[in-house]
Enzyme design. Sequence first.
Site, PDB file in Angstrom:
ATOM      1  N   SER A 188     -20.636 -32.664   7.417  1.00  0.00           N
ATOM      2  CA  SER A 188     -21.731 -33.057   6.949  1.00  0.00           C
ATOM      3  C   SER A 188     -21.748 -32.989   5.449  1.00  0.00           C
ATOM      4  CB  SER A 188     -23.071 -32.441   7.533  1.00  0.00           C
ATOM      5  OG  SER A 188     -22.927 -30.986   7.163  1.00  0.00           O
ATOM      6  N   LYS A 189     -21.188 -31.805   5.075  1.00  0.00           N
ATOM      7  CA  LYS A 189     -20.715 -31.326   3.811  1.00  0.00           C
ATOM      8  C   LYS A 189     -20.011 -32.112   2.783  1.00  0.00           C
ATOM      9  CE  LYS A 189     -23.655 -28.129   3.056  1.00  0.00           C
ATOM     10  NZ  LYS A 189     -24.938 -28.279   1.995  1.00  0.00           N
TER      11      LYS A 189
ATOM     12  N   SER B 181     -20.544 -27.254   0.197  1.00  0.00           N
ATOM     13  CA  SER B 181     -19.614 -26.026   0.351  1.00  0.00           C
ATOM     14  C   SER B 181     -18.413 -26.234   0.460  1.00  0.00           C
ATOM     15  CB  SER B 181     -19.980 -25.645   2.135  1.00  0.00           C
ATOM     16  OG  SER B 181     -19.332 -24.624   2.502  1.00  0.00           O
TER      17      SER B 181
ATOM     18  N   TYR C 295     -20.778 -28.975  10.589  1.00  0.00           N
ATOM     19  CA  TYR C 295     -21.092 -28.380   9.030  1.00  0.00           C
ATOM     20  C   TYR C 295     -20.144 -28.967   8.148  1.00  0.00           C
ATOM     21  CZ  TYR C 295     -22.289 -25.049   5.346  1.00  0.00           C
ATOM     22  OH  TYR C 295     -22.748 -24.785   4.093  1.00  0.00           O
TER      23      TYR C 295
ATOM     24  N   ASN D 143     -30.464 -28.674  -2.633  1.00  0.00           N
ATOM     25  CA  ASN D 143     -29.867 -27.605  -2.642  1.00  0.00           C
ATOM     26  C   ASN D 143     -30.103 -27.016  -0.994  1.00  0.00           C
ATOM     27  OD1 ASN D 143     -28.949 -24.739  -3.148  1.00  0.00           O
ATOM     28  ND2 ASN D 143     -30.941 -24.133  -2.717  1.00  0.00           N
TER      29      ASN D 143
ATOM     30  N   VAL E 143     -37.528 -30.580   4.446  1.00  0.00           N
ATOM     31  CA  VAL E 143     -36.741 -31.599   4.067  1.00  0.00           C
ATOM     32  C   VAL E 143     -36.091 -32.484   5.109  1.00  0.00           C
ATOM     33  CG1 VAL E 143     -36.197 -30.384   1.722  1.00  0.00           C
ATOM     34  CG2 VAL E 143     -34.458 -30.307   3.797  1.00  0.00           C
TER      35      VAL E 143
END
Length: 254
Positions: free
Chosen positions: A162-163, A146, A159, A94, A68
């Site tokens: 980005s979430k 998340s 992380y 996902n 992806v």
Amino acid sequence: MDELLNLDGRVAIVTGGGTGIGAATARMFAEHGADVVIAARTVEDLERTQAEVEGSTDRRCVPVPTDVKVEDQVVALVQRTVDELGRVDILVNNAGGTRMGPLRDLPMKAWDASFDLNVRSAYVSTREAGRYFIEQGSGAIVNISSDAGVHGVRNGAHYSSSKAALQMFTKVTAGEWGQYGIRANCIAVGGVASPRASAAWEVAGIDPNAIGAGTAVGRVGRPDEVAAAILFFASDAASYITGQTLSVDGGAGG
């Protein structure tokens, strides 16, 4: 309620569909009547999930090996879905993850990789599926974020950021595309004992019971519990809900 959750005649794309939450979502969608295209890099995982879905339901499950992070592969994924199954109605972004590390030592490569996997990939697939959603005047997008994107997590600046970006992307997509009959929602996942998460916890010496003890329900979650929330957002049961982020995390501990 069964009618509201009925996905008969619909086609869904699930990225990260070979294992864990993605595989559980593919199975649940098929059980509720949808044909499903699953995408991931590992062919063996895709083929195993395909066999499980088609062996237990009368729906099609089409495996499409996809990285992806590569735009052309995501474009091809959406095009193959339409070519092979005739349409696309649901998109579940996902695929995601990262390697954790302290901020002071975080290389630019790690920062960029996190955004490529967790945000850029969702943008490309949303853009491509959105062309068909807009034309047909309907569509449901579910982005998998998340709790790190809600509360942050130490050693996960890249992380968490980005979430959080994925959650805002969801909100803006919903705002711009609601006029076309398209809904976009997001799920912020907590500690879920997917195969990959469990393996990572074991390598890191983390006790899942310790993670679960910090939740209100006193345990870690299961992939099918997240899949149930994804089904809700993808179905007509959530027809008046868009632009939202729902935490599926067992609740805050007391």
